[in-house]
Enzyme design. Sequence first.
Site, PDB file in Angstrom:
ATOM      1  N   VAL A 253      -2.953  -7.678  -1.808  1.00  8.36           N
ATOM      2  CA  VAL A 253      -2.412  -8.438  -0.672  1.00  8.36           C
ATOM      3  C   VAL A 253      -3.346  -9.555  -0.201  1.00  8.36           C
ATOM      4  O   VAL A 253      -2.902 -10.486   0.472  1.00  8.36           O
ATOM      5  CB  VAL A 253      -2.068  -7.519   0.533  1.00  8.36           C
TER       6      VAL A 253
ATOM      7  N   SER B 299      -4.519  -0.201  14.037  1.00 11.24           N
ATOM      8  CA  SER B 299      -5.279   1.055  14.196  1.00 11.24           C
ATOM      9  C   SER B 299      -5.820   1.161  15.607  1.00 11.24           C
ATOM     10  O   SER B 299      -6.119   0.148  16.253  1.00 11.24           O
ATOM     11  CB  SER B 299      -6.458   1.089  13.222  1.00 11.24           C
TER      12      SER B 299
ATOM     13  N   LYS C  56      -8.294  -4.972  12.556  1.00 12.92           N
ATOM     14  CA  LYS C  56      -7.103  -4.382  13.171  1.00 12.92           C
ATOM     15  C   LYS C  56      -6.788  -5.018  14.528  1.00 12.92           C
ATOM     16  O   LYS C  56      -5.617  -5.150  14.903  1.00 12.92           O
ATOM     17  CB  LYS C  56      -7.274  -2.861  13.296  1.00 12.92           C
TER      18      LYS C  56
ATOM     19  N   GLY D  83       0.828  -1.211   0.000  1.00 13.78           N
ATOM     20  CA  GLY D  83       0.000   0.000   0.000  1.00 13.78           C
ATOM     21  C   GLY D  83       0.857   1.253   0.000  1.00 13.78           C
ATOM     22  O   GLY D  83       0.523   2.249   0.632  1.00 13.78           O
TER      23      GLY D  83
ATOM     24  N   TYR E  43     -13.623  -3.154  10.168  1.00 12.16           N
ATOM     25  CA  TYR E  43     -12.280  -2.559  10.262  1.00 12.16           C
ATOM     26  C   TYR E  43     -11.672  -2.786  11.657  1.00 12.16           C
ATOM     27  O   TYR E  43     -10.517  -3.214  11.777  1.00 12.16           O
ATOM     28  CB  TYR E  43     -12.397  -1.063   9.962  1.00 12.16           C
TER      29      TYR E  43
HETATM   30  P1  NAP Z   1      -4.745   5.139   1.925  1.00 17.21           P
HETATM   31  O1  NAP Z   1      -4.388   6.583   1.743  1.00 17.21           O
HETATM   32  O2  NAP Z   1      -6.092   4.706   1.459  1.00 17.21           O
HETATM   33  O3  NAP Z   1      -3.622   4.236   1.211  1.00 17.21           O
HETATM   34  C1  NAP Z   1      -3.716   2.836   1.197  1.00 17.21           C
HETATM   35  C2  NAP Z   1      -3.046   2.309  -0.061  1.00 17.21           C
HETATM   36  O4  NAP Z   1      -3.233   0.873  -0.080  1.00 17.21           O
HETATM   37  C3  NAP Z   1      -3.681   2.843  -1.342  1.00 17.21           C
HETATM   38  O5  NAP Z   1      -2.699   3.130  -2.315  1.00 17.21           O
HETATM   39  C4  NAP Z   1      -4.566   1.682  -1.777  1.00 17.21           C
HETATM   40  O6  NAP Z   1      -4.850   1.664  -3.165  1.00 17.21           O
HETATM   41  C5  NAP Z   1      -3.730   0.493  -1.369  1.00 17.21           C
HETATM   42  N1  NAP Z   1      -4.508  -0.738  -1.307  1.00 17.21           N
HETATM   43  C6  NAP Z   1      -5.829  -0.866  -1.057  1.00 17.21           C
HETATM   44  N2  NAP Z   1      -6.196  -2.148  -1.126  1.00 17.21           N
HETATM   45  C7  NAP Z   1      -5.091  -2.867  -1.433  1.00 17.21           C
HETATM   46  C8  NAP Z   1      -4.835  -4.239  -1.662  1.00 17.21           C
HETATM   47  N3  NAP Z   1      -5.818  -5.139  -1.605  1.00 17.21           N
HETATM   48  N4  NAP Z   1      -3.578  -4.627  -1.941  1.00 17.21           N
HETATM   49  C9  NAP Z   1      -2.569  -3.709  -2.055  1.00 17.21           C
HETATM   50  N5  NAP Z   1      -2.757  -2.395  -1.862  1.00 17.21           N
HETATM   51  C10 NAP Z   1      -4.009  -1.966  -1.553  1.00 17.21           C
HETATM   52  O7  NAP Z   1      -4.641   4.718   3.447  1.00 17.21           O
HETATM   53  P2  NAP Z   1      -3.742   5.308   4.653  1.00 17.21           P
HETATM   54  O8  NAP Z   1      -4.561   6.286   5.408  1.00 17.21           O
HETATM   55  O9  NAP Z   1      -2.407   5.702   4.162  1.00 17.21           O
HETATM   56  O10 NAP Z   1      -3.651   4.012   5.577  1.00 17.21           O
HETATM   57  C11 NAP Z   1      -2.552   3.113   5.513  1.00 17.21           C
HETATM   58  C12 NAP Z   1      -2.708   2.093   6.627  1.00 17.21           C
HETATM   59  O11 NAP Z   1      -2.802   2.766   7.886  1.00 17.21           O
HETATM   60  C13 NAP Z   1      -3.970   1.247   6.515  1.00 17.21           C
HETATM   61  O12 NAP Z   1      -3.709  -0.070   6.947  1.00 17.21           O
HETATM   62  C14 NAP Z   1      -4.921   1.915   7.481  1.00 17.21           C
HETATM   63  O13 NAP Z   1      -5.909   1.034   7.963  1.00 17.21           O
HETATM   64  C15 NAP Z   1      -3.957   2.340   8.570  1.00 17.21           C
HETATM   65  N6  NAP Z   1      -4.459   3.427   9.413  1.00 17.21           N
HETATM   66  C16 NAP Z   1      -4.732   4.657   8.885  1.00 17.21           C
HETATM   67  C17 NAP Z   1      -5.206   5.657   9.733  1.00 17.21           C
HETATM   68  C18 NAP Z   1      -5.509   7.043   9.235  1.00 17.21           C
HETATM   69  O14 NAP Z   1      -5.984   7.857  10.042  1.00 17.21           O
HETATM   70  N7  NAP Z   1      -5.248   7.365   7.975  1.00 17.21           N
HETATM   71  C19 NAP Z   1      -5.409   5.387  11.080  1.00 17.21           C
HETATM   72  C20 NAP Z   1      -5.130   4.131  11.569  1.00 17.21           C
HETATM   73  C21 NAP Z   1      -4.656   3.149  10.732  1.00 17.21           C
HETATM   74  P3  NAP Z   1      -6.267   2.299  -3.666  1.00 17.21           P
HETATM   75  O15 NAP Z   1      -6.228   3.748  -3.270  1.00 17.21           O
HETATM   76  O16 NAP Z   1      -6.258   2.077  -5.131  1.00 17.21           O
HETATM   77  O17 NAP Z   1      -7.344   1.547  -2.931  1.00 17.21           O
END
Ligand code: NAP
Length: 246
Positions: A63, A141, A158, A12, A154
Amino acid sequence: MSDQARVAIVTGAAQGIGKAIAVKLAQEGNNIVVSDINEKKAAETAEELKQTGVQALVVKGDVSKAEDAAMLIKKTVETFGTVDYLINNAGITRDNLIIRMSEQEWDMVLNINLKGVFLCSQQAVRVMMKKRFGRIVNIASVSGILGTAGQANYASSKAGVMALTKTFAREFGARNINVNAIAPGYIITEMTDQLPENVKEEYLAQIPLKRGGTPEDIANVVSFLISPASSYITGTTIHVNGGMVM
Ligand code: NAP
């Protein structure tokens, strides 16, 4: 970069937290495998990484698919000869109240967020075991601790990631493979951009540090968890949430 550069896979990694992790680890001299379902954006990220002087390989994949996880490790080893660090960051949300949540919404989130971590890690440890070195960092998370309303899928995924982290840590500790998780709070990325303004305000009201986190706040902790400075830490979850949950 030197031949001794370590090899880090970030799933990702096309955008958001994953991209910040990839940038940080590249700045530290590691060769990076940019794994994402979005190949175009992943390629753009890889080009940015190369500016720091390291090598960057794009591997498109989902993944949650066993064949893609196997291909990710295979291509990494073909290109760089090994895998030192795996950062399981790919994740999605499909929020809904339990009463309205479809089976598809449940399955999709569990498959990508939890099964994806299992599949990629299972492949990576095969390489790490042989050389008796490896570091895995899983992005969990705060929802996995709180059980956030509207996020049954979700939050469960997590919480599962945190349990899976401990199991991997126990099974592979003797092989010098450390496995830890990071539980981010409210981090400002494309994922959280979609949240309604009132939800964002609610989050901010609960954060003693009075700001949303940045992707770099998470990348800094990943950097620590793969460094020799954390070599006696395994099976734990580090909370990076501005004090949102204590
Ligand atoms: P994001 O901006 O949506 O980026 C996630 C990336 O993963 C995107 O490029 C997405 O592609 C890709 N992806 C989605 N499904 C996939 C798959 N099946 N296989 C491979 N790649 C895939 O998310 P983020 O906010 O950076 O979050 C990253 C991680 O941190 C996640 O695990 C999220 O749950 C965790 N997290 C985030 C937050 C927050 O506040 N942002 C808080 C707690 C935890 P597409 O865009 O094409 O779907």
